[in-house]
Design a protein around this motif. Sequence first.
Motif, mmCIF file in Angstrom:
data_model
loop_
_atom_site.group_PDB
_atom_site.id
_atom_site.type_symbol
_atom_site.label_atom_id
_atom_site.label_comp_id
_atom_site.label_asym_id
_atom_site.label_seq_id
_atom_site.Cartn_x
_atom_site.Cartn_y
_atom_site.Cartn_z
ATOM 1 N N GLN A 82 0.835 -1.210 0.000
ATOM 2 C CA GLN A 82 0.000 0.000 0.000
ATOM 3 C C GLN A 82 0.866 1.256 0.000
ATOM 4 O O GLN A 82 0.630 2.195 -0.765
ATOM 5 C CB GLN A 82 -0.902 0.008 1.227
ATOM 6 C CG GLN A 82 -1.949 -1.080 1.264
ATOM 7 C CD GLN A 82 -2.782 -1.005 2.543
ATOM 8 O OE1 GLN A 82 -3.159 0.078 3.012
ATOM 9 N NE2 GLN A 82 -3.066 -2.156 3.125
ATOM 10 N N GLU A 85 2.790 1.859 -3.308
ATOM 11 C CA GLU A 85 1.957 2.453 -4.360
ATOM 12 C C GLU A 85 1.711 3.930 -4.081
ATOM 13 O O GLU A 85 1.698 4.748 -5.006
ATOM 14 C CB GLU A 85 0.629 1.714 -4.473
ATOM 15 C CG GLU A 85 -0.253 2.253 -5.595
ATOM 16 C CD GLU A 85 -1.402 1.338 -5.948
ATOM 17 O OE1 GLU A 85 -2.254 1.756 -6.764
ATOM 18 O OE2 GLU A 85 -1.461 0.219 -5.425
ATOM 19 N N PRO A 90 1.424 3.352 -9.234
ATOM 20 C CA PRO A 90 0.930 1.995 -9.514
ATOM 21 C C PRO A 90 1.964 1.063 -10.139
ATOM 22 O O PRO A 90 1.790 -0.162 -10.101
ATOM 23 C CB PRO A 90 -0.245 2.244 -10.470
ATOM 24 C CG PRO A 90 0.047 3.585 -11.077
ATOM 25 C CD PRO A 90 0.713 4.377 -10.008
ATOM 26 N N ASP A 91 3.018 1.614 -10.701
ATOM 27 C CA ASP A 91 4.049 0.782 -11.343
ATOM 28 C C ASP A 91 5.232 0.517 -10.415
ATOM 29 O O ASP A 91 6.348 0.260 -10.875
ATOM 30 C CB ASP A 91 4.550 1.460 -12.622
ATOM 31 C CG ASP A 91 3.443 1.629 -13.654
ATOM 32 O OD1 ASP A 91 2.561 0.747 -13.713
ATOM 33 O OD2 ASP A 91 3.454 2.644 -14.379
ATOM 34 N N TRP A 92 4.999 0.557 -9.116
ATOM 35 C CA TRP A 92 6.094 0.439 -8.154
ATOM 36 C C TRP A 92 6.871 -0.868 -8.273
ATOM 37 O O TRP A 92 8.070 -0.929 -7.953
ATOM 38 C CB TRP A 92 5.577 0.597 -6.723
ATOM 39 C CG TRP A 92 4.575 -0.436 -6.277
ATOM 40 C CD1 TRP A 92 3.223 -0.349 -6.367
ATOM 41 C CD2 TRP A 92 4.858 -1.706 -5.673
ATOM 42 N NE1 TRP A 92 2.629 -1.480 -5.858
ATOM 43 C CE2 TRP A 92 3.604 -2.325 -5.420
ATOM 44 C CE3 TRP A 92 6.017 -2.369 -5.306
ATOM 45 C CZ2 TRP A 92 3.502 -3.582 -4.828
ATOM 46 C CZ3 TRP A 92 5.922 -3.622 -4.720
ATOM 47 C CH2 TRP A 92 4.681 -4.216 -4.489
#
Length: 263
Positions: A82, A85, A90-92
């Motif tokens: 969590q 991100e 979102p592309d972590w």
Amino acid sequence: MTLLSVDLREGTKTVHAEAERSKFVKYFFKGELTPAVYGRFLISLYHVYSTLEKALEKNKENPNIQLIYFPTELSRTKALEQDLEFFNGPDWRELLAPISPAQQAYIDAIERCSSTKPELLIAHSYVRYLGDLSGGQILAKKLQKYNELPEGKGVAFYQFDTIEDKDGFKEMFRKRINQVEVDEATHNEIVQESCQAFIRNIDVFQEFDHELVGLPLSKKEQEALDAAQAEEAAKKTSSLLSSLAPSNLINNLAVAVGLKSSA
């Protein structure tokens, strides 16, 4: 034998204090850790916790591991996802590679314990989880204060929603550690492994040191810098004096007028 929890506390005092004096932690406490750096630090934590929690799951049938295995209450992997991100987008997951040297060394240490002597995972659980339930709560407040985070965002890692009484849980955890049944050699190995775990944390912190500027150096850091600068100055002085020696002056002059090759 002394109680294992007591030996863990006493045996790690020095290296624990060293970790708390690290430049990274100083920046964290002063609010000078940028969200970008913290976002990358979370990647290090993710590698450590995902490895540790897989190792604990793998060895959960071990009677000694069962004593300190609380996946519902303690597991941090999902919480870290969590926060990753939140700070990295979102592309972590694309940032998980390449694994840094300190991250890899930490991963290797946990996996070695898991495969050779699972009881040593107790050391890593002690260092990580009790630290999160103690000093980690202070770090969460610093993170929120200095970054003005939205309510409940970016600090999931430090939130233990299923633990109502953190102090009571820590006391219970220590009692469970004291119920671990191992011989004296393994008892001592667990204490040593806990010291190594703190050192692994320091190594992870130091991978960010080149990005941390602005804070005054600690006394130890300043002494090391002064020593390095003095050594460099001595080398330059020695080189200069050597070049001014009569024989070297003649050679240099001969090279300059073309009477002697510089090779």
